[in-house]
Design a protein around this motif. Structure first.
Motif, short mmCIF file in Angstrom:
data_model
loop_
_atom_site.label_atom_id
_atom_site.label_comp_id
_atom_site.label_asym_id
_atom_site.label_seq_id
_atom_site.Cartn_x
_atom_site.Cartn_y
_atom_site.Cartn_z
N GLU A 22 2.36 1.49 -12.52
CA GLU A 22 2.35 1.66 -11.06
C GLU A 22 3.18 0.60 -10.35
N LEU A 23 2.98 -0.66 -10.73
CA LEU A 23 3.70 -1.74 -10.04
C LEU A 23 5.22 -1.62 -10.21
N PRO A 24 5.70 -1.44 -11.46
CA PRO A 24 7.16 -1.29 -11.58
C PRO A 24 7.70 -0.07 -10.85
N ALA B 245 0.83 -1.20 0.00
CA ALA B 245 0.00 0.00 0.00
C ALA B 245 0.88 1.26 0.00
N ASP B 246 1.92 1.26 0.82
CA ASP B 246 2.83 2.42 0.88
C ASP B 246 3.55 2.62 -0.44
N ALA B 247 3.98 1.49 -1.03
CA ALA B 247 4.73 1.58 -2.28
C ALA B 247 3.85 2.16 -3.39
N LEU B 248 2.60 1.75 -3.43
CA LEU B 248 1.70 2.28 -4.47
C LEU B 248 1.38 3.75 -4.20
N ASP B 249 1.28 4.11 -2.90
CA ASP B 249 1.08 5.51 -2.54
C ASP B 249 2.20 6.39 -3.08
N ALA B 250 3.41 5.84 -3.04
CA ALA B 250 4.59 6.64 -3.36
C ALA B 250 4.77 6.88 -4.85
N VAL B 251 4.00 6.17 -5.68
CA VAL B 251 4.11 6.39 -7.12
C VAL B 251 3.51 7.76 -7.43
N GLY B 252 4.26 8.62 -8.12
CA GLY B 252 3.82 9.99 -8.35
C GLY B 252 2.50 10.06 -9.10
N GLN B 253 1.61 10.91 -8.59
CA GLN B 253 0.31 11.09 -9.26
C GLN B 253 0.50 11.64 -10.67
N GLU B 254 1.58 12.40 -10.84
CA GLU B 254 1.84 13.00 -12.14
C GLU B 254 2.08 11.92 -13.21
N VAL B 255 2.87 10.91 -12.83
CA VAL B 255 3.18 9.83 -13.76
C VAL B 255 1.93 9.01 -14.06
N VAL B 256 1.14 8.74 -13.02
CA VAL B 256 -0.08 7.97 -13.22
C VAL B 256 -1.02 8.74 -14.14
N ALA C 75 7.29 17.11 -18.64
CA ALA C 75 7.28 16.06 -19.66
C ALA C 75 6.41 14.86 -19.31
N GLY C 76 6.25 14.54 -17.99
CA GLY C 76 5.42 13.39 -17.61
C GLY C 76 5.91 12.08 -18.20
N LEU C 77 7.22 11.95 -18.36
CA LEU C 77 7.74 10.71 -18.93
C LEU C 77 7.66 9.58 -17.91
N LEU C 78 7.63 8.34 -18.43
CA LEU C 78 7.62 7.19 -17.55
C LEU C 78 9.08 6.90 -17.17
N PRO C 79 9.44 7.12 -15.90
CA PRO C 79 10.85 7.08 -15.51
C PRO C 79 11.49 5.69 -15.67
#
Lengths: 212, 271
Positions: free
Chosen positions: A129-131, A100-111, B85-89
């Motif tokens: 999200e998972l990677p 849960a914490d790891a998924l929280d930490a994925v940036g909302q911008e990237v998602v 850019a919103g790239l996938l890192p």
């Protein structure tokens, strides 16, 4: 040292059955925790309850669990499957929160970016999200791995073969070298598995090691 | 063509992001929405690819009400370039650019060939293809973002403050690149910025927004500078300030001074 040299075969065999209990439990704990952790993270209302329940599993003392679990899953107390199931529960207890914490930490911008590109939800979860949660997942998994390997030794009290049997046998027969070997071998095994996880992480997540 | 027909967006807590907004963004042209942060411009942009659903009104692409389309398919047909850019890192530059073609089922080999062509188009060295976004400069990342937005050859490009996070020199470079690309490609671009200079440079049509996405004035840069609709617009574009220029005759040449009396340049000889 002479005891060790004289019993290399036994140590190898016990290490092998130790891994045979720990590795399936670690894998199963991870596989179960990802969907549970995802659920807790995705549905905010469930988060507190799911995480507390999972955490409570860890509060169950291990010996009673080894003895009670067979009545639920229908194995015998000394069945290796019984030990693996109990260890899996403890693994889940530790891992769900990490997921849960790891998924929280994925940036909302990237998602958001992935959504805007036209990722369907499930593919975005698996492909983005998972990677990206990987580094924190790995940190959690390392704790689970080390703790599982150390917990396996308790099963020696039930008479299931593992490095723990070196303590029980050594105590009963008064062979100090055997007890120490059991402890050292467990630590070495834990360090080796931990090292493999770190290495695996570097191979699977190359972007984390090559930043600028 | 993108058409907003009286769209509004009110959030459940009562916040009105967009009150009542209508606009046509003509095909093959760049329309720039410009306004201060919180004026609702990003909300408008996100309505086009259904990242946000309007609570009233509708958004049309040509003869299609976007609300009737499958959002995932719609997004794959619209290029999206965002700030930072919103790239996938976790994906290499080439895979980032190839994302949308790969999602739509193009083979990896074909998508990579296309990605390399796009790198040429946006002025990225092909040697960067195997790098991760974290290994690139801000300007390079933004070029990757533009290349990725163009990868599926969409008619429409949505750009959400794409050059907002890079330094002024790189920004000027990227703006010129975009102008060059647009001369070649003729996309329908909806561009968001809070920078009026950027709007005047890039926009065929400029839409100045107040809070609630209320249109203060829409028109060409020339029209807006020549005849600002009101005080708000005049102040927003810098008339009465830096963009209030003076001409002074020095001998037989005329020079232009800015609002604070700083000489900007000479006026070309008039016929």
């Amino acid at each position: 040292m002479t005891w060790v040299l004289a019993n290399l075969g036994l140590i190898a065999e016990r290490s092998w059955s130790h891994l045979g209990l720990a590795v399936p439990a670690i894998v199963a704990a991870f596989a179960l925790s990802v969907p549970i952790g995802w659920f807790a993270q995705r549905f905010r209302w469930s988060r507190a309850a799911v995480l507390s329940l999972a955490g409570l599993l860890y509060a169950i003392p291990s010996l009673p669990l080894f003895i009670l679990l067979p009545t639920v899953i229908g194995t015998s107390v000394r069945d290796r499957l019984n030990v693996i199931a109990a260890l899996t529960l403890y693994g889940v207890a530790l891992m769900v929160r990490s997921v849960a914490d790891a998924l929280d930490a994925v940036g909302q911008e990237v998602v958001g970016a992935a959504t805007a590109l036209g990722y369907p939800a499930w593919r975005r979860f698996l492909g983005v999200e998972l990677p990206l949660a990987g580094p924190i997942l790995l940190a959690g998994l390392r704790v689970v791995a080390v703790s599982t390997i150390s917990l396996v030794t308790v099963s020696a009290l039930l008479g299931v073969s593992s490095l723990g049997m070196l303590f029980t046998d050594g105590f009963q027969r008064g062979i100090i070298a055997e007890v120490i070997t059991g402890i050292v071998a467990t630590v070495v095994l834990a360090l080796a598995v931990d090292g493999l996880l770190v290495l695996g992480g570097q191979i699977l997540m190359p972007w984390t090691r090559r930043t600028r | 063509m993108i058409e907003f027909r009286s769209v509004g967006k009110t959030y459940p807590d009562g916040t009105i992001a967009v009150a009542d907004f209508s606009l046509i963004a003509p095909s093959g042209r760049t329309t720039v929405l410009v306004g201060s942060s919180g004026c609702g411009k990003t909300t408008l942009l996100r309505m086009v690819n259904r990242m946000v659903s309007p609570t009233s009104g509708s958004v049309w692409i040509d003869d299609l009400d976007v609300a009737t389309t499958d959002p995932v398919a719609l997004r794959r047909r619209i290029g999206y370039v965002m700030q930072n850019a919103g790239l996938l890192p976790h994906r290499k530059v080439i895979d980032n650019i190839a994302t949308v073609p790969r999602l739509t089922g193009v083979s990896k080999a074909a998508a990579h060939v296309r990605a390399l062509e796009l790198m040429d188009l946006v002025g990225l060295d092909r040697a960067m293809a195997g790098r991760y976004p974290g290994q690139l400069s801000g300007g390079q990342q933004q070029r990757v973002g533009v290349a990725r937005g163009l990868a599926a050859d969409p008619n429409i490009l949505l750009m959400d403050e794409p050059f907002g996070a890079v330094d002024p020199i790189v920004r000027a470079e990227l703006q010129q690149e975009l102008l060059r690309l647009q001369r070649e490609l003729h996309k329908t671009i909806l561009f968001i910025t809070h920078d009026i200079s950027e709007a005047l440079l890039l926009g065929d049509q400029i839409v100045i927004l107040r809070r609630g996405a209320d249109i203060a004035q829409a028109g060409s840069g020339l029209e807006i500078i020549a005849r600002p609709a009101d005080e708000f617009v005049a102040e927003f574009v810098g008339l009465g300030g830096e963009r209030q220029l003076d001409i002074r005759r020095v001998g037989d040449v005329e020079i232009v001074l800015d609002g604070s009396g700083r000489p900007l340049g000479q006026v070309s000889a008039r016929s």
